[in-house]
Enzyme design. Sequence first.
Site, PDB file in Angstrom:
ATOM      1  N   LYS A  42      52.496  63.000  12.326  1.00 44.75           N
ATOM      2  CA  LYS A  42      52.212  62.436  13.598  1.00 44.75           C
ATOM      3  C   LYS A  42      51.764  63.632  13.920  1.00 44.75           C
ATOM      4  CE  LYS A  42      56.578  59.717  14.661  1.00 44.75           C
ATOM      5  NZ  LYS A  42      57.941  60.150  15.446  1.00 44.75           N
ATOM      6  N   GLU A  98      45.115  67.294  10.166  1.00 45.37           N
ATOM      7  CA  GLU A  98      46.512  68.271  10.166  1.00 45.37           C
ATOM      8  C   GLU A  98      46.780  69.297  10.915  1.00 45.37           C
ATOM      9  OE1 GLU A  98      49.774  67.554   9.378  1.00 45.37           O
ATOM     10  OE2 GLU A  98      49.789  67.664   7.546  1.00 45.37           O
ATOM     11  N   ASP A  99      48.032  69.331  10.855  1.00 48.30           N
ATOM     12  CA  ASP A  99      48.599  70.344  12.095  1.00 48.30           C
ATOM     13  C   ASP A  99      48.655  71.496  11.104  1.00 48.30           C
ATOM     14  OD1 ASP A  99      50.473  69.586  10.674  1.00 48.30           O
ATOM     15  OD2 ASP A  99      51.861  68.585  12.884  1.00 48.30           O
ATOM     16  N   ASP A 102      51.651  73.604   4.912  1.00 44.80           N
ATOM     17  CA  ASP A 102      52.555  75.020   4.795  1.00 44.80           C
ATOM     18  C   ASP A 102      52.353  74.875   2.883  1.00 44.80           C
ATOM     19  OD1 ASP A 102      55.075  76.770   4.720  1.00 44.80           O
ATOM     20  OD2 ASP A 102      56.437  74.747   5.075  1.00 44.80           O
ATOM     21  N   PHE A 151      58.597  79.283  12.193  1.00 46.94           N
ATOM     22  CA  PHE A 151      58.516  78.182  11.922  1.00 46.94           C
ATOM     23  C   PHE A 151      58.027  77.822  13.083  1.00 46.94           C
ATOM     24  CE2 PHE A 151      59.235  74.099  13.638  1.00 46.94           C
ATOM     25  CZ  PHE A 151      59.342  72.910  11.853  1.00 46.94           C
ATOM     26  N   ARG A 164      56.556  68.971  21.145  1.00 46.25           N
ATOM     27  CA  ARG A 164      54.976  68.155  20.198  1.00 46.25           C
ATOM     28  C   ARG A 164      54.143  68.080  22.056  1.00 46.25           C
ATOM     29  NH1 ARG A 164      54.582  65.862  15.432  1.00 46.25           N
ATOM     30  NH2 ARG A 164      56.857  64.658  15.126  1.00 46.25           N
TER      31      ARG A 164
HETATM   32  P1  IMP Z   1      53.833  70.960   3.747  1.00 51.96           P
HETATM   33  O1  IMP Z   1      53.807  69.797   2.863  1.00 51.96           O
HETATM   34  O2  IMP Z   1      54.653  72.437   2.875  1.00 51.96           O
HETATM   35  O3  IMP Z   1      52.941  71.791   3.277  1.00 51.96           O
HETATM   36  O4  IMP Z   1      54.270  70.653   4.531  1.00 51.96           O
HETATM   37  C1  IMP Z   1      53.390  70.372   5.698  1.00 51.96           C
HETATM   38  C2  IMP Z   1      54.438  69.473   6.736  1.00 51.96           C
HETATM   39  O5  IMP Z   1      55.701  69.841   6.874  1.00 51.96           O
HETATM   40  C3  IMP Z   1      53.898  69.680   7.384  1.00 51.96           C
HETATM   41  O6  IMP Z   1      52.764  68.231   8.383  1.00 51.96           O
HETATM   42  C4  IMP Z   1      54.437  69.684   9.339  1.00 51.96           C
HETATM   43  O7  IMP Z   1      55.153  68.081   9.638  1.00 51.96           O
HETATM   44  C5  IMP Z   1      56.008  70.312   8.322  1.00 51.96           C
HETATM   45  N1  IMP Z   1      55.420  72.111   8.981  1.00 51.96           N
HETATM   46  C6  IMP Z   1      55.582  72.455   7.900  1.00 51.96           C
HETATM   47  N2  IMP Z   1      55.434  74.107   8.831  1.00 51.96           N
HETATM   48  C7  IMP Z   1      55.322  73.837  10.054  1.00 51.96           C
HETATM   49  C8  IMP Z   1      55.988  74.710  11.205  1.00 51.96           C
HETATM   50  O8  IMP Z   1      56.071  75.843  11.211  1.00 51.96           O
HETATM   51  N3  IMP Z   1      56.012  74.083  12.373  1.00 51.96           N
HETATM   52  C9  IMP Z   1      56.422  72.118  12.046  1.00 51.96           C
HETATM   53  N4  IMP Z   1      56.538  71.518  11.177  1.00 51.96           N
HETATM   54  C10 IMP Z   1      55.891  72.143  10.543  1.00 51.96           C
END
Ligand code: IMP
Length: 175
Positions: A42, A98-99, A102, A151, A164
């Site tokens: 989302k 993507e937002d 990470d 975070f 959000r």
């Molecule tokens: P990844 O698969 O570890 O790269 O994580 C990606 C997803 O983790 C993002 O689309 C977010 O949903 C969540 N996420 C990672 N870091 C944050 C943060 O600092 N705030 C909010 N969501 C996060």
Amino acid sequence: MHSTDKELVLSSTEIHDRIQELGKAIADDYQGKELVVIGVLKGAFVFMADLVRAISIPLSTDFIQVSSYGSGSSSSGEITLVTSPAQAIKEQHILLVEDIVDTGLTMRWLKQHFEKEGAASVRICSLIDKSERREHSITIDYPGFPISEGFLIGYGLDYDEKYRNLPAIYHLNLG
Ligand code: IMP
């Protein structure tokens, strides 16, 4: 949440200005191609809405949703497809929006997914690039802002589905 629990990281003006730059770079690169912009639900819905309005070439939009087990403040382990895009992917030029990237797990999975579906090309635009925590190597073709740690909430980013709607991005003190 008390106001002292969150600190401003990116103002709505900074976000807006960077999105105009990203939109221009994307429009230049995809000139003459049919572009399909796919937002990752989302978190990307706010960014996606502003980004597509900053891209001046014709494009179509769609969304995809995946889930990763072990939610909380980061993703872990396994990715499952929750909702597929409504339109066909084969031979299309896909831009994933993507937002935040990470560990890179989600984006690596999504890129491979669209390549398997026969996309002509797959590129990634992420508003935030948290590269310090990267575990899975992935190229972010259009990175918005590098953020080293912490975070983040707001502008589509949530903590337990909340925040959000904040118009700017904040660091949330989880301690
Ligand atoms: P990844 O698969 O570890 O790269 O994580 C990606 C997803 O983790 C993002 O689309 C977010 O949903 C969540 N996420 C990672 N870091 C944050 C943060 O600092 N705030 C909010 N969501 C996060």
